[in-house]
Scaffold this motif. Structure first.
Motif, PDB file in Angstrom:
ATOM      1  N   LYS A  59       0.814  -1.221   0.000  1.00 57.77           N
ATOM      2  CA  LYS A  59       0.000   0.000   0.000  1.00 57.77           C
ATOM      3  C   LYS A  59       0.849   1.273   0.000  1.00 57.77           C
ATOM      4  CE  LYS A  59      -3.977  -1.996   0.079  1.00 57.77           C
ATOM      5  NZ  LYS A  59      -4.789  -1.927  -1.125  1.00 57.77           N
ATOM      6  N   TRP A  60       2.161   1.117   0.223  1.00 55.84           N
ATOM      7  CA  TRP A  60       2.994   2.317   0.372  1.00 55.84           C
ATOM      8  C   TRP A  60       3.003   3.161  -0.901  1.00 55.84           C
ATOM      9  CZ3 TRP A  60       7.781  -0.117   3.356  1.00 55.84           C
ATOM     10  CH2 TRP A  60       7.332  -0.502   4.629  1.00 55.84           C
ATOM     11  N   GLN A  61       3.015   2.485  -2.050  1.00 56.44           N
ATOM     12  CA  GLN A  61       3.024   3.267  -3.287  1.00 56.44           C
ATOM     13  C   GLN A  61       1.724   4.066  -3.433  1.00 56.44           C
ATOM     14  OE1 GLN A  61       2.907   0.741  -6.755  1.00 56.44           O
ATOM     15  NE2 GLN A  61       2.655  -1.089  -5.484  1.00 56.44           N
ATOM     16  N   ASP A  62       0.621   3.458  -2.964  1.00 58.66           N
ATOM     17  CA  ASP A  62      -0.642   4.209  -3.002  1.00 58.66           C
ATOM     18  C   ASP A  62      -0.554   5.457  -2.123  1.00 58.66           C
ATOM     19  OD1 ASP A  62      -2.011   2.414  -4.659  1.00 58.66           O
ATOM     20  OD2 ASP A  62      -2.365   1.079  -2.955  1.00 58.66           O
ATOM     21  N   LEU A  63       0.104   5.279  -0.970  1.00 57.25           N
ATOM     22  CA  LEU A  63       0.273   6.437  -0.069  1.00 57.25           C
ATOM     23  C   LEU A  63       1.024   7.557  -0.775  1.00 57.25           C
ATOM     24  CD1 LEU A  63       1.194   4.894   3.415  1.00 57.25           C
ATOM     25  CD2 LEU A  63      -1.017   5.669   2.549  1.00 57.25           C
ATOM     26  N   ALA A  64       2.116   7.192  -1.456  1.00 60.32           N
ATOM     27  CA  ALA A  64       2.925   8.211  -2.144  1.00 60.32           C
ATOM     28  C   ALA A  64       2.081   8.932  -3.190  1.00 60.32           C
ATOM     29  CB  ALA A  64       4.145   7.560  -2.781  1.00 60.32           C
ATOM     30  N   VAL A  65       1.282   8.174  -3.927  1.00 63.83           N
ATOM     31  CA  VAL A  65       0.471   8.770  -4.995  1.00 63.83           C
ATOM     32  C   VAL A  65      -0.574   9.727  -4.411  1.00 63.83           C
ATOM     33  CG1 VAL A  65      -1.254   8.248  -6.763  1.00 63.83           C
ATOM     34  CG2 VAL A  65       0.835   6.877  -6.602  1.00 63.83           C
ATOM     35  N   LYS A  66      -1.206   9.310  -3.311  1.00 64.83           N
ATOM     36  CA  LYS A  66      -2.252  10.153  -2.710  1.00 64.83           C
ATOM     37  C   LYS A  66      -1.650  11.353  -1.979  1.00 64.83           C
ATOM     38  CE  LYS A  66      -6.052   7.754  -3.493  1.00 64.83           C
ATOM     39  NZ  LYS A  66      -7.135   8.301  -4.293  1.00 64.83           N
ATOM     40  N   ALA A  67      -0.502  11.126  -1.316  1.00 67.27           N
ATOM     41  CA  ALA A  67       0.061  12.190  -0.485  1.00 67.27           C
ATOM     42  C   ALA A  67       0.639  13.331  -1.322  1.00 67.27           C
ATOM     43  CB  ALA A  67       1.129  11.619   0.448  1.00 67.27           C
ATOM     44  N   SER A  68       1.184  13.000  -2.501  1.00 63.86           N
ATOM     45  CA  SER A  68       1.911  14.034  -3.260  1.00 63.86           C
ATOM     46  C   SER A  68       1.067  15.261  -3.579  1.00 63.86           C
ATOM     47  CB  SER A  68       2.479  13.420  -4.541  1.00 63.86           C
ATOM     48  OG  SER A  68       3.285  12.324  -4.216  1.00 63.86           O
ATOM     49  N   LEU A 293       0.991  24.336   9.521  1.00 70.78           N
ATOM     50  CA  LEU A 293       1.362  25.344   8.532  1.00 70.78           C
ATOM     51  C   LEU A 293       2.871  25.382   8.308  1.00 70.78           C
ATOM     52  CD1 LEU A 293      -1.009  28.326   9.487  1.00 70.78           C
ATOM     53  CD2 LEU A 293      -1.467  26.367   8.020  1.00 70.78           C
ATOM     54  N   ASN A 294       3.535  24.280   8.678  1.00 74.07           N
ATOM     55  CA  ASN A 294       4.968  24.176   8.481  1.00 74.07           C
ATOM     56  C   ASN A 294       5.205  23.175   7.355  1.00 74.07           C
ATOM     57  OD1 ASN A 294       7.561  22.997   8.615  1.00 74.07           O
ATOM     58  ND2 ASN A 294       7.805  23.669  10.724  1.00 74.07           N
ATOM     59  N   PRO A 295       5.938  23.560   6.298  1.00 73.16           N
ATOM     60  CA  PRO A 295       6.077  22.685   5.131  1.00 73.16           C
ATOM     61  C   PRO A 295       6.548  21.272   5.482  1.00 73.16           C
ATOM     62  CG  PRO A 295       6.931  24.857   4.636  1.00 73.16           C
ATOM     63  CD  PRO A 295       6.569  24.877   6.092  1.00 73.16           C
ATOM     64  N   LEU A 296       7.460  21.164   6.449  1.00 71.69           N
ATOM     65  CA  LEU A 296       7.936  19.827   6.797  1.00 71.69           C
ATOM     66  C   LEU A 296       6.857  19.047   7.546  1.00 71.69           C
ATOM     67  CD1 LEU A 296      11.640  20.540   7.797  1.00 71.69           C
ATOM     68  CD2 LEU A 296      10.635  20.044   5.571  1.00 71.69           C
ATOM     69  N   GLY A 297       6.112  19.762   8.417  1.00 69.45           N
ATOM     70  CA  GLY A 297       4.998  19.111   9.110  1.00 69.45           C
ATOM     71  C   GLY A 297       3.936  18.671   8.120  1.00 69.45           C
ATOM     72  N   ILE A 298       3.803  19.444   7.038  1.00 68.79           N
ATOM     73  CA  ILE A 298       2.782  19.134   6.031  1.00 68.79           C
ATOM     74  C   ILE A 298       3.103  17.828   5.310  1.00 68.79           C
ATOM     75  CG2 ILE A 298       1.980  19.922   3.755  1.00 68.79           C
ATOM     76  CD1 ILE A 298       1.858  22.753   5.020  1.00 68.79           C
ATOM     77  N   VAL A 299       4.390  17.523   5.142  1.00 72.46           N
ATOM     78  CA  VAL A 299       4.754  16.250   4.514  1.00 72.46           C
ATOM     79  C   VAL A 299       4.203  15.102   5.361  1.00 72.46           C
ATOM     80  CG1 VAL A 299       6.675  14.758   3.888  1.00 72.46           C
ATOM     81  CG2 VAL A 299       6.794  17.202   3.400  1.00 72.46           C
ATOM     82  N   VAL A 300       4.410  15.186   6.668  1.00 68.04           N
ATOM     83  CA  VAL A 300       3.915  14.143   7.568  1.00 68.04           C
ATOM     84  C   VAL A 300       2.383  14.113   7.536  1.00 68.04           C
ATOM     85  CG1 VAL A 300       3.849  13.349   9.957  1.00 68.04           C
ATOM     86  CG2 VAL A 300       5.926  14.419   9.057  1.00 68.04           C
ATOM     87  N   ALA A 301       1.777  15.293   7.637  1.00 66.93           N
ATOM     88  CA  ALA A 301       0.310  15.362   7.644  1.00 66.93           C
ATOM     89  C   ALA A 301      -0.274  14.845   6.339  1.00 66.93           C
ATOM     90  CB  ALA A 301      -0.138  16.802   7.899  1.00 66.93           C
ATOM     91  N   GLY A 302       0.413  15.122   5.228  1.00 70.51           N
ATOM     92  CA  GLY A 302      -0.052  14.647   3.929  1.00 70.51           C
ATOM     93  C   GLY A 302      -0.083  13.123   3.904  1.00 70.51           C
ATOM     94  N   ILE A 303       0.927  12.509   4.514  1.00 73.97           N
ATOM     95  CA  ILE A 303       0.965  11.048   4.553  1.00 73.97           C
ATOM     96  C   ILE A 303      -0.172  10.517   5.441  1.00 73.97           C
ATOM     97  CG2 ILE A 303       2.347   9.058   5.277  1.00 73.97           C
ATOM     98  CD1 ILE A 303       4.838  10.764   4.455  1.00 73.97           C
ATOM     99  N   VAL A 304      -0.414  11.206   6.580  1.00 72.89           N
ATOM    100  CA  VAL A 304      -1.503  10.766   7.475  1.00 72.89           C
ATOM    101  C   VAL A 304      -2.841  10.790   6.736  1.00 72.89           C
ATOM    102  CG1 VAL A 304      -2.828  11.346   9.548  1.00 72.89           C
ATOM    103  CG2 VAL A 304      -0.330  11.481   9.588  1.00 72.89           C
TER     104      VAL A 304
END
Lengths: 361, 516
Positions: A59-68, A293-304
């Protein structure tokens, strides 16, 4: 026993990072309770939604596709939100960006060359920017609230999409089906990890987040955005123009939403279809706040948030949970986060009954 | 005052702790019926906390409050009002769009029919010579008139103790005299008054007793009549006071900063614009601009700093360079720095560190930005210099501006601008809410900057400050500026009249209506 909220001397840095985590955990607990009481396997639902996508490597690849796309849009929105510019119409800018890219692809569909994809991407960014320029102009010239204009323009963009796909852009060899031609190989994002569905959009999302982080924390651009958002008077005193900042915030937000749109249409979709809008633009609002509202935090939040999408599909097939339940989980997360934010500036104190004056010397 | 009667108010060992500080540490003093008792202390000495406990807004952690010989617990302001305690706050809580009568009605605990209330208001006003039309809308009233609403509101309850928090900071000298008249009359009738102020000559003129607080502790209770302003100030700060040192034989240079016919449009609903303001400041000169709050000082500062652009570039010139169409950044590059009155959210951002606040205004003159990127090392170094040279009590450049006390933040802000060595410095209320020691340091820094040949404009409501600091003075009233007058050739009364905008017939009317 009573509790009382007491203002902290300084905002708590611990709570700043702890409340997003707490919001996610509480969402899981409350979600399990709610779905159990309405007759589903609540614990199972939470497990499928939040844990399966993480545990199952397939499922990890699906996560990458959705999170981007979520990350790209949310980074743009976060810059605006920092400046108190409330663009909630990223969905519309995302659609128009994708349409602009599609327009280039259709105009060049018989051509080949490395330059096709970059041109589409530029068109996508420009399309998103242009669509965000309308609320910017209205706000700066006529003081029209951008919350209303950006949201309403989203609905306009959906109509535009339907018109184009059903009308001038319909696939001439598609037997009247409402969709455009399939993009050619040079108009489609390359896969970057062989054997997976991970495309160029994923590294672009990470680069966008990194660049935004440097800009926001180290540059005058980020400083200006933060000052205007926190203290408009101080911004004027510091020599920053509020109007210029509104323009910048909306153009960056619109441009990045447009980028996400073109990467999506040239990536997973490969052509424009009426079902292209999938509410990434709205979900990205949750991502932006969950990521502080922190770009690095957003990467994590995007994955969640990507986890909830992917997990929602899993739960749909395994335990028959209706897909809209995912929206419920996402909304719950946002509300719990916003509610929990009070703990950043306030602390909860147990109130001991005051002794009457005189009992304590 | 009859010594055999019980004390109207008696505080014994009052203690109040906040996270990190003891705001009041075993404070004990008492107020007799009919006594005007001053509560004196620097900012942060614990005056406001103490008063809030007397008025029931806060509860003490220890100690007791006695009222007419009885032990009482002030659980909330309503209890306090029932006992007969009235309070006039420094910041008025009035609704701009409502009338005087409506505002007073809103503040009453009991529901009183409008007709009865109006009669009551008129009776109180007649008795104390307070002039106010109950049907005027608050937004049309001057600050002095607004204060009268609060006083009438308090007097309607027939208070036995009236607490006044810094009441004169917004009044002209004439209005101060009228207020003192009212307070003296009240005291004669037996009402006790707790008078909070840091203006020592007023305390000498008005009060029977003064209690001095320092860092939450009671330092002394004395008779202001037997003290000098200086001795009280030194007790307040716990150290001896420094005088401003001026260079000998100072000569003012050429006109350096010239403002001609500067006007701002109307900015907001309740703001006062400035109209056709002209003045010039010579190199080495400090020009003081006096005036009652709300007479266009904010608009003037913004128009001078560049937050509001002038109509013509030549409306504001520095050494012949037209600056009128430049924004704050452009004017700073030419050497014009400014400090607005409001510290939080205007001159500084509470959620930012001091180093970041430095970037806000010093980034160009102190080269803190290279190719659009912030050189945070340079910002930290400069901030450290400001902290050291202006004795700012802060943990360091990384401390949040919001974590500093008002006085320390003001020292930081003044230091941040002064150390940029501007050739023109415009400051509004440079020592507002700053303790006497820090105020002296700020004054000295301004005098030193002028001695180096800078032209300085000080906008202030504190006449004493202006008279001590400035070479020339002008008065702003309703957005218009009087001609500049050399200090020493002008009396406080004349300035007071200009501050009140009193010319001819209005003066007659005022003296007729208000026997001060």
């Amino acid at each position: 026993m009573q509790f009382r909220l007491e203002k902290r001397q300084e905002p708590s840095r611990f709570m700043l990072y702890a409340t997003p985590v707490a919001a996610v955990v509480l969402t899981m607990v409350l979600g399990a309770i709610i779905f159990t009481t309405i007759g589903f396997d609540g614990v199972g639902a939470v497990r499928e939604i939040f844990l399966t996508p993480l545990i199952n490597p397939l499922k990890w690849q699906d996560l990458a596709v959705k999170a981007s796309p979520l990350i790209i849009i949310a980074v743009g929105l976060s810059i605006g939100y920092r400046a108190n510019v409330w663009n909630i119409g990223a969905e519309g800018q995302y659609i128009v960006g994708a349409l602009a890219g599609t327009g280039v692809a259709l105009a060049t569909w018989e051509m080949t060359g490395w330059w096709l994809l970059p041109l589409m991407i530029i068109a996508g960014v420009a399309g998103g920017m242009a669509y965000a320029a309308v609320p910017a102009l209205l706000r700066v010239k006529f003081k029209v609230n951008e919350i209303l204009t950006t949201l309403m323009l989203t609905y306009v963009s959906v109509q535009l999409l339907n018109y184009l796909v059903l009308g001038p852009w319909i696939n001439p060899t598609g037997y009247g089906q409402a969709q455009t031609r399939l993009f050619n190989a040079d108009q489609t994002l390359p896969y970057i990890i062989p054997g997976t569905i991970v495309q160029l959009g994923t590294p672009i999302a990470l680069i966008v987040a990194l660049v935004a982080w440097v800009l926001m924390s180290k540059s005058m651009f980020g400083f200006q955005i933060r000052v205007v958002g926190l203290a408009p008077h101080a911004a004027r005193y510091g020599g920053f123009s509020e109007n210029r900042t509104i323009w910048l915030a909306l153009l960056v937000g619109g441009g990045l939403a447009g980028l996400a749109g073109v990467l999506e249409v040239a990536g997973p979709f490969g052509r424009m279809v009426p079902s292209f809008p999938t509410n990434y633009g709205f979900t990205a609002i949750i991502v932006a706040f969950l990521g502080r509202l922190n770009p690095l935090g957003i990467v994590v939040a995007g994955i969640v948030l990507a986890i909830t999408f992917v997990g929602g599909q899993v739960a749909q097939t395994t335990i028959g949970l209706p897909f809209p339940a995912v929206g419920l989980f996402q909304a719950m997360m946002l509300f719990l986060l916003l509610a929990g934010d009070i703990l950043v500036r306030y602390r909860l104190r147990r109130v001991v009954r005051l002794p009457a004056a005189g009992e304590v010397a | 005052m009859d010594a055999s009667r019980p004390f109207r108010l008696e505080l014994t060992g009052i203690t109040k702790r906040f996270p990190g500080v003891v705001a009041n540490d075993h404070v004990s003093f008492s107020v007799k019926p009919g006594e005007i008792h001053a509560l004196l202390g620097e900012n942060g000495a614990g005056k406001s906390t103490l008063v809030k406990m007397i008025y029931g807004i806060m509860q003490p952690d220890g100690g007791e409050i006695g009222w007419d010989g009885q032990k009482v617990v002030m659980s909330n302001p309503k209890t306090a009002r029932k006992l007969g305690i009235g309070m006039v706050f420094q910041h008025f809580s009035l609704f701009e769009a409502m009338t005087v009568l409506e505002n007073i009605a809103l503040g009453m605990d009991a529901k009183i029919p409008a007709r009865e209330l109006e009669a009551g208001i008129r009776k109180v006003m007649d008795e104390y010579g307070l002039v106010l039309d109950p049907h005027r809308v608050v937004s049309t009233l001057s600050v002095g008139e607004r204060q009268r609403i609060e006083i009438v509101r308090a007097l309607l309850l027939n208070p036995k103790l009236l607490i006044m928090d810094e009441p004169t900071s917004v009044l002209t000298p004439q209005e101060v005299e009228q207020l003192f008249g009212v307070l003296r009359k009240l005291a004669v009738e037996g009402c006790s008054i707790l008078y909070i102020s840091h203006k020592l000559h007023e305390i000498k003129a008005l009060c029977h007793t003064a209690t001095i607080l320092r860092a939450g502790k009671l330092v002394d209770t004395c008779d202001p009549g037997e003290e000098t302003s200086r001795s009280m100030a030194e007790k307040m700060i716990g150290a001896s006071l420094k005088d401003i040192v001026r260079g000998e034989g100072r000569e003012l240079g050429e006109a350096k900063f010239i403002v001609s016919d500067l006007s701002t449009g109307k900015l907001g609903h309740f703001d006062v614009a400035v109209e056709a303001v002209s003045f010039s400041v010579r190199a080495g000169e400090i020009l003081g601009i006096a005036g009652v709050a709300g007479n266009g000082q904010n608009a003037l500062l913004n128009a001078l700093s560049g937050e509001i652009l002038a109509h013509d570039a030549s409306d504001v010139t520095l050494d012949g360079q037209p600056l009128g169409r430049l924004d704050t950044t452009g004017r700073r590059r030419h050497g014009l720095c400014a400090v607005p009155e409001e510290r939080n959210g205007h001159a500084a951002i509470g959620d930012f560190s001091l180093a970041e606040n430095t970037i806000l205004t010093a980034r160009d003159r102190m080269s803190m930005v290279v190719m659009g990127l912030i050189n945070s090392g340079a910002a930290r170094t400069y901030t450290g210099k400001v902290i050291t040279e202006f004795a700012v009590k802060a943990l360091g450049p990384a401390a949040l501006a919001g974590s500093l006390s008002g006085g320390n933040l003001q020292k930081y802000i003044m230091g941040r601008e002064i150390l940029q060595r501007p050739s023109v410095l415009i400051v509004s209320q440079p020592t507002w809410g700053v303790d006497a020691g820090a105020a002296a340091a700020i004054h000295q820094a301004l005098v030193d900057l002028a001695a180096e040949g800078s032209a300085i404009v000080v906008i202030s409501q504190d006449l004493d400050e202006l008279l001590a600091l400035c070479d020339t003075m002008a008065v702003i009233n309703n957005g218009r500026l009087s001609p500049s007058m050399p200090v020493g050739t002008v009396t406080v009364e004349e300035i007071g009249l200009l501050m009140g905008g009193v010319h001819g017939e209005k003066a007659a009317e005022d003296t007729h209506a208000v026997p001060a």
